[in-house]
Scaffold this motif. Structure first.
Motif, PDB file in Angstrom:
ATOM      1  N   GLU A 501      27.878  11.916 -12.790  1.00  0.00           N
ATOM      2  CA  GLU A 501      29.252  12.345 -12.601  1.00  0.00           C
ATOM      3  C   GLU A 501      29.797  12.752 -13.967  1.00  0.00           C
ATOM      4  OE1 GLU A 501      31.505   9.965  -9.519  1.00  0.00           O
ATOM      5  OE2 GLU A 501      32.468   9.300 -11.365  1.00  0.00           O
ATOM      6  N   PHE A 502      30.302  13.967 -14.063  1.00  0.00           N
ATOM      7  CA  PHE A 502      30.934  14.427 -15.303  1.00  0.00           C
ATOM      8  C   PHE A 502      32.433  14.196 -15.181  1.00  0.00           C
ATOM      9  CE2 PHE A 502      27.616  16.470 -17.776  1.00  0.00           C
ATOM     10  CZ  PHE A 502      26.591  16.544 -16.851  1.00  0.00           C
ATOM     11  N   VAL A 503      32.939  13.259 -15.983  1.00  0.00           N
ATOM     12  CA  VAL A 503      34.368  12.934 -15.938  1.00  0.00           C
ATOM     13  C   VAL A 503      35.085  13.754 -17.005  1.00  0.00           C
ATOM     14  CG1 VAL A 503      36.092  11.105 -16.165  1.00  0.00           C
ATOM     15  CG2 VAL A 503      33.872  10.614 -15.088  1.00  0.00           C
ATOM     16  N   ALA A 504      36.135  14.433 -16.608  1.00  0.00           N
ATOM     17  CA  ALA A 504      36.895  15.279 -17.539  1.00  0.00           C
ATOM     18  C   ALA A 504      38.336  14.795 -17.619  1.00  0.00           C
ATOM     19  CB  ALA A 504      36.865  16.728 -17.061  1.00  0.00           C
ATOM     20  N   LEU A 505      38.929  14.958 -18.793  1.00  0.00           N
ATOM     21  CA  LEU A 505      40.335  14.606 -19.007  1.00  0.00           C
ATOM     22  C   LEU A 505      41.113  15.890 -19.282  1.00  0.00           C
ATOM     23  CD1 LEU A 505      39.917  11.590 -21.472  1.00  0.00           C
ATOM     24  CD2 LEU A 505      39.944  11.550 -18.973  1.00  0.00           C
ATOM     25  N   PRO A 506      42.269  16.051 -18.661  1.00  0.00           N
ATOM     26  CA  PRO A 506      43.031  17.289 -18.884  1.00  0.00           C
ATOM     27  C   PRO A 506      43.596  17.410 -20.300  1.00  0.00           C
ATOM     28  CG  PRO A 506      44.215  15.798 -17.414  1.00  0.00           C
ATOM     29  CD  PRO A 506      42.865  15.210 -17.622  1.00  0.00           C
ATOM     30  N   PHE A 507      43.758  16.282 -21.004  1.00  0.00           N
ATOM     31  CA  PHE A 507      44.289  16.342 -22.378  1.00  0.00           C
ATOM     32  C   PHE A 507      43.923  15.060 -23.115  1.00  0.00           C
ATOM     33  CE2 PHE A 507      47.584  14.946 -19.410  1.00  0.00           C
ATOM     34  CZ  PHE A 507      47.948  13.716 -19.925  1.00  0.00           C
ATOM     35  N   VAL A 508      43.885  15.113 -24.444  1.00  0.00           N
ATOM     36  CA  VAL A 508      43.733  13.905 -25.286  1.00  0.00           C
ATOM     37  C   VAL A 508      44.736  13.878 -26.433  1.00  0.00           C
ATOM     38  CG1 VAL A 508      41.305  13.445 -24.759  1.00  0.00           C
ATOM     39  CG2 VAL A 508      41.889  14.980 -26.681  1.00  0.00           C
ATOM     40  N   THR A 509      45.478  14.967 -26.629  1.00  0.00           N
ATOM     41  CA  THR A 509      46.465  14.970 -27.719  1.00  0.00           C
ATOM     42  C   THR A 509      47.703  14.163 -27.332  1.00  0.00           C
ATOM     43  OG1 THR A 509      47.271  17.102 -26.905  1.00  0.00           O
ATOM     44  CG2 THR A 509      45.722  17.146 -28.744  1.00  0.00           C
ATOM     45  N   ARG A 510      47.823  13.826 -26.041  1.00  0.00           N
ATOM     46  CA  ARG A 510      48.817  12.863 -25.587  1.00  0.00           C
ATOM     47  C   ARG A 510      48.072  11.723 -24.917  1.00  0.00           C
ATOM     48  NH1 ARG A 510      51.310  15.436 -21.245  1.00  0.00           N
ATOM     49  NH2 ARG A 510      49.750  17.102 -21.403  1.00  0.00           N
ATOM     50  N   GLU A 511      48.728  10.572 -24.802  1.00  0.00           N
ATOM     51  CA  GLU A 511      48.076   9.428 -24.156  1.00  0.00           C
ATOM     52  C   GLU A 511      48.158   9.540 -22.641  1.00  0.00           C
ATOM     53  OE1 GLU A 511      48.498   5.479 -26.327  1.00  0.00           O
ATOM     54  OE2 GLU A 511      50.288   6.547 -27.015  1.00  0.00           O
ATOM     55  N   GLY A 512      47.302   8.774 -21.960  1.00  0.00           N
ATOM     56  CA  GLY A 512      47.486   8.545 -20.531  1.00  0.00           C
ATOM     57  C   GLY A 512      46.909   9.596 -19.603  1.00  0.00           C
ATOM     58  N   ALA A 513      45.964  10.388 -20.078  1.00  0.00           N
ATOM     59  CA  ALA A 513      45.382  11.405 -19.193  1.00  0.00           C
ATOM     60  C   ALA A 513      44.663  10.745 -18.019  1.00  0.00           C
ATOM     61  CB  ALA A 513      44.404  12.282 -19.967  1.00  0.00           C
ATOM     62  N   PRO A 514      44.824  11.301 -16.824  1.00  0.00           N
ATOM     63  CA  PRO A 514      44.078  10.765 -15.687  1.00  0.00           C
ATOM     64  C   PRO A 514      42.617  11.221 -15.742  1.00  0.00           C
ATOM     65  CG  PRO A 514      45.334  12.675 -15.002  1.00  0.00           C
ATOM     66  CD  PRO A 514      45.689  12.419 -16.447  1.00  0.00           C
ATOM     67  N   GLU A 516      39.361  12.876 -14.012  1.00  0.00           N
ATOM     68  CA  GLU A 516      39.023  13.847 -12.966  1.00  0.00           C
ATOM     69  C   GLU A 516      37.513  13.982 -12.932  1.00  0.00           C
ATOM     70  OE1 GLU A 516      40.478  18.036 -13.282  1.00  0.00           O
ATOM     71  OE2 GLU A 516      42.260  17.009 -14.063  1.00  0.00           O
ATOM     72  N   VAL A 517      36.936  14.111 -11.753  1.00  0.00           N
ATOM     73  CA  VAL A 517      35.497  14.369 -11.690  1.00  0.00           C
ATOM     74  C   VAL A 517      35.289  15.881 -11.712  1.00  0.00           C
ATOM     75  CG1 VAL A 517      33.391  14.076 -10.361  1.00  0.00           C
ATOM     76  CG2 VAL A 517      35.055  12.219 -10.475  1.00  0.00           C
ATOM     77  N   ALA A 518      34.702  16.365 -12.803  1.00  0.00           N
ATOM     78  CA  ALA A 518      34.492  17.806 -12.951  1.00  0.00           C
ATOM     79  C   ALA A 518      33.313  18.274 -12.110  1.00  0.00           C
ATOM     80  CB  ALA A 518      34.241  18.143 -14.419  1.00  0.00           C
ATOM     81  N   ALA A 519      32.285  17.435 -12.008  1.00  0.00           N
ATOM     82  CA  ALA A 519      31.084  17.828 -11.256  1.00  0.00           C
ATOM     83  C   ALA A 519      30.218  16.604 -11.025  1.00  0.00           C
ATOM     84  CB  ALA A 519      30.285  18.866 -12.042  1.00  0.00           C
ATOM     85  N   ARG A 520      29.419  16.670  -9.979  1.00  0.00           N
ATOM     86  CA  ARG A 520      28.355  15.677  -9.773  1.00  0.00           C
ATOM     87  C   ARG A 520      27.057  16.440  -9.645  1.00  0.00           C
ATOM     88  NH1 ARG A 520      32.103  13.296  -6.292  1.00  0.00           N
ATOM     89  NH2 ARG A 520      32.901  11.372  -7.198  1.00  0.00           N
ATOM     90  N   LEU A 521      26.063  16.046 -10.431  1.00  0.00           N
ATOM     91  CA  LEU A 521      24.781  16.746 -10.386  1.00  0.00           C
ATOM     92  C   LEU A 521      23.681  15.740 -10.070  1.00  0.00           C
ATOM     93  CD1 LEU A 521      25.662  18.916 -13.389  1.00  0.00           C
ATOM     94  CD2 LEU A 521      24.931  19.875 -11.225  1.00  0.00           C
ATOM     95  N   VAL A 522      22.723  16.191  -9.281  1.00  0.00           N
ATOM     96  CA  VAL A 522      21.715  15.287  -8.739  1.00  0.00           C
ATOM     97  C   VAL A 522      20.315  15.720  -9.165  1.00  0.00           C
ATOM     98  CG1 VAL A 522      20.702  14.382  -6.610  1.00  0.00           C
ATOM     99  CG2 VAL A 522      23.154  14.831  -6.725  1.00  0.00           C
ATOM    100  N   VAL A 523      19.527  14.759  -9.638  1.00  0.00           N
ATOM    101  CA  VAL A 523      18.092  14.973  -9.847  1.00  0.00           C
ATOM    102  C   VAL A 523      17.364  14.127  -8.814  1.00  0.00           C
ATOM    103  CG1 VAL A 523      16.332  15.176 -11.620  1.00  0.00           C
ATOM    104  CG2 VAL A 523      18.641  14.463 -12.249  1.00  0.00           C
ATOM    105  N   GLU A 524      16.476  14.732  -8.065  1.00  0.00           N
ATOM    106  CA  GLU A 524      15.656  13.981  -7.112  1.00  0.00           C
ATOM    107  C   GLU A 524      14.434  13.436  -7.856  1.00  0.00           C
ATOM    108  OE1 GLU A 524      16.493  13.475  -3.967  1.00  0.00           O
ATOM    109  OE2 GLU A 524      18.204  14.863  -3.901  1.00  0.00           O
ATOM    110  N   ALA A 525      14.068  12.187  -7.579  1.00  0.00           N
ATOM    111  CA  ALA A 525      12.861  11.624  -8.194  1.00  0.00           C
ATOM    112  C   ALA A 525      11.659  12.481  -7.786  1.00  0.00           C
ATOM    113  CB  ALA A 525      12.667  10.183  -7.743  1.00  0.00           C
ATOM    114  N   GLY A 526      10.793  12.766  -8.758  1.00  0.00           N
ATOM    115  CA  GLY A 526       9.607  13.563  -8.473  1.00  0.00           C
ATOM    116  C   GLY A 526       9.841  15.061  -8.566  1.00  0.00           C
TER     117      GLY A 526
END
Ligand SMILES: [Fe+2]
Length: 533
Positions: A501-514, A516-526
């Motif tokens: 899961e790639f978690v992204a924040l809309p901002f960091v120059t202010r505090e308290g960003a929620p 957000e899940v930007a993407a989920r990527l899957v690797v199958e075993a094998g």
């Protein structure tokens, strides 16, 4: 007067003298528990830098703290004496069931850092720990032992993150990581501190200036200690470090931007006309590594010896994962072609290129040969994927060391290492890629999968897509994801698949960003390579 009494009187005299100057946080007044050891009395809370744990094994983990009632003072506000620190590990957060305890010595030579290797615990379960000194009790940390060797486990969950330039923003990503449920570990790939001097408001420079660094560029041990203290005072970072066991590594900024092996960034090139000779750079490395050790929850095997440190190591998580923590800085060749992003010069083709150095490379291949784990996680610093940029390739990444990368990929293929997954960071954007048997040949077979975490703060607020992001996706069919915001990754592995899961924040120059899940990527075993979930 016996020597112990004299020692204690000396301590208290110094404490009082410092107090008279308005500086003291500590007066060591009390009697010694053992000859030569003072029981301190602190004038202010000594555990300001928090607690942390790391390097989990099935029977324990390392726990860490540092006594620093005046964390930004050169000596942390502690007398130059060895002090006793008590520690406790319990099954419950209220310490009703204490299962291990002891005392450790906080030594002035190591900035009163404490590294305890706790053993004798049960596998695969959470524990709580805390420290005591001078009647004060630290915050409570939560850690977790690794599963029993070979144990079947339903799932492994871990986060990875790095690149936390203090000036560029708030450590909101660490607050969210602290609140992630049930992580087996957090991998910190490095750039825990940045070495640059404090910027003055209004002064131009790289990235936004949200909160300035204290002091000059870090060169001496005192400089690095103060920089770590400034970073560790951040409550979000302290919360994350107290919440989960860490596997910490370092990249370049713990020492000097883009250092490489024995070479400083200041290499006599046009950009840095005055070169720093290797024997002088070694002094800076020794200071940087010592401060890194003093501030990290690592085992004592990571204690540096001058400019040399052993930070590559392996950890096992039952039948699911073997984690190879790599060091891609200390043993590499200098960046070819004068570093930077440019078209490859002849030097990139050198057949003996080193990224890991011969010893670590052999150690890694050996660890991949007999790996019993479903997933082999290469926890390291800089992207291994093929990444063509508009200006060429980055001379600081694996792309500029193709012979070293090819030896590793050929070795992995020959040993049929199960499901290699590469973790990286350093480039301050999130990427995910399929690594092919011959990375320069987009038609060759997929052999590994790579997840690159974006930065916690470095480069300031970003945006999901940028012109550079569009360009990198256009040029590189193997790159499946680009996201230019700040954040981190959380991966969950089962026997069947790994979902990141790639978690992204809309901002960091202010505090308290929620979060957000930007993407989920899957690797199958094998089946190496990526699909969007
Ligand atoms: Fe960085």
């Amino acid at each position: 007067m016996d020597s112990t009494t004299r020692h204690i009187l000396d301590l208290s005299r110094r404490g009082l003298l410092r107090g008279a100057g308005g500086l003291a946080a500590l007066a060591a007044l009390a009697a010694a528990a053992r000859p030569g050891l003072a029981q301190p009395v602190f004038r202010s809370f000594p555990f300001t830098l928090g607690v942390a744990s790391g390097d989990p094994a099935p029977d324990g983990f390392a726990i860490w703290t540092r006594l620093a009632p005046e964390p930004l003072a050169p000596d942390g506000g502690v007398v130059r004496a060895a002090l006793e620190v008590g520690w406790e590990v319990a099954e419950d957060r209220r310490f009703g069931r204490i299962v291990a305890s002891g005392t450790a010595i906080a030594r002035p030579e190591l900035a009163h850092a404490v590294h305890v290797e706790v053993a004798g615990l049960a596998p695969g379960r959470p524990y709580f720990y805390r420290f005591r000194a001078g009647g004060e009790v630290s915050a409570t940390g939560r850690s977790r032992t690794a599963p029993a060797p070979g144990a079947a486990m339903d799932r492994l969950r871990f986060a990875f993150a790095g690149c936390q330039h203090y000036e560029h923003g708030h450590f909101t990503a660490w607050r969210h990581i602290a609140e992630e449920p049930e992580l087996d570990f957090v991998f910190h790939y490095g750039d825990f501190i940045y070495e640059y001097r404090g910027r003055v408001p209004g002064q131009p420079g790289w990235g936004p200036l949200v909160r300035p660094h204290l002091g000059e560029e870090t060169i001496s041990l005192a400089d690095y200690r103060q920089r770590y203290a400034q970073y560790r005072l951040d409550p979000d970072l302290r919360a994350a470090q107290a919440a989960h066991p860490f596997l910490v590594s370092y990249d370049d900024h713990e020492v000097d931007n883009n250092w490489a092996g024995i070479h400083s960034e200041e290499d006599g090139s046009r950009r840095f006309p005055i070169a720093v000779p290797p024997e002088v750079f070694a002094l800076r490395k020794a200071a940087a590594f010592q401060a890194w050790y003093e501030n990290m929850p690592v085992r004592r095997a990571a204690l540096p010896r001058g400019p040399d440190i052993t930070a590559y190591r392996r950890m096992e998580f039952g039948a699911l994962a073997r984690v190879h923590v790599l060091d891609t800085r200390q043993f590499r060749d200098d960046q070819p072609c004068g570093d930077g992003v440019k078209a490859a010069c002849a030097d990139v083709a050198r057949p003996d290129a080193q990224m890991l150095g011969a010893a670590q490379e052999a150690w890694l291949l050996e660890g991949l040969t007999d790996s019993p784990a479903r997933w082999n996680i290469l926890a390291q610093q800089v992207p291994m994927m093929r990444r063509l940029l508009s200006g060429g390739i980055s001379m600081d990444k694996w792309d500029a060391y193709p012979a070293a990368r090819q030896r590793l990929l050929d070795g992995m293929a020959a040993r049929r290492a199960p499901n290699p997954v590469v973790l990286s960071g350093d480039v301050h954007v999130a990427l995910a890629a399929t690594i092919r048997a011959r990375p320069e040949d987009a038609e060759s077979a997929p052999v590994a999968t790579e997840f690159t975490a974006t930065s916690v703060t470095s480069a300031g607020d970003g945006s999901a897509m940028t012109p550079a992001g569009e360009d990198v996706l256009r040029r590189n069919p193997g790159i499946a994801l680009f996201d230019g915001r700040r954040g981190y990754c959380v991966a969950e592995a089962t026997a069947a698949r790994m979902t990141t899961e790639f978690v992204a924040l809309p901002f960091v120059t202010r505090e308290g960003a929620p979060r957000e899940v930007a993407a989920r990527l899957v690797v199958e075993a094998g089946r190496a390579g990526l699909e969007r979930a």
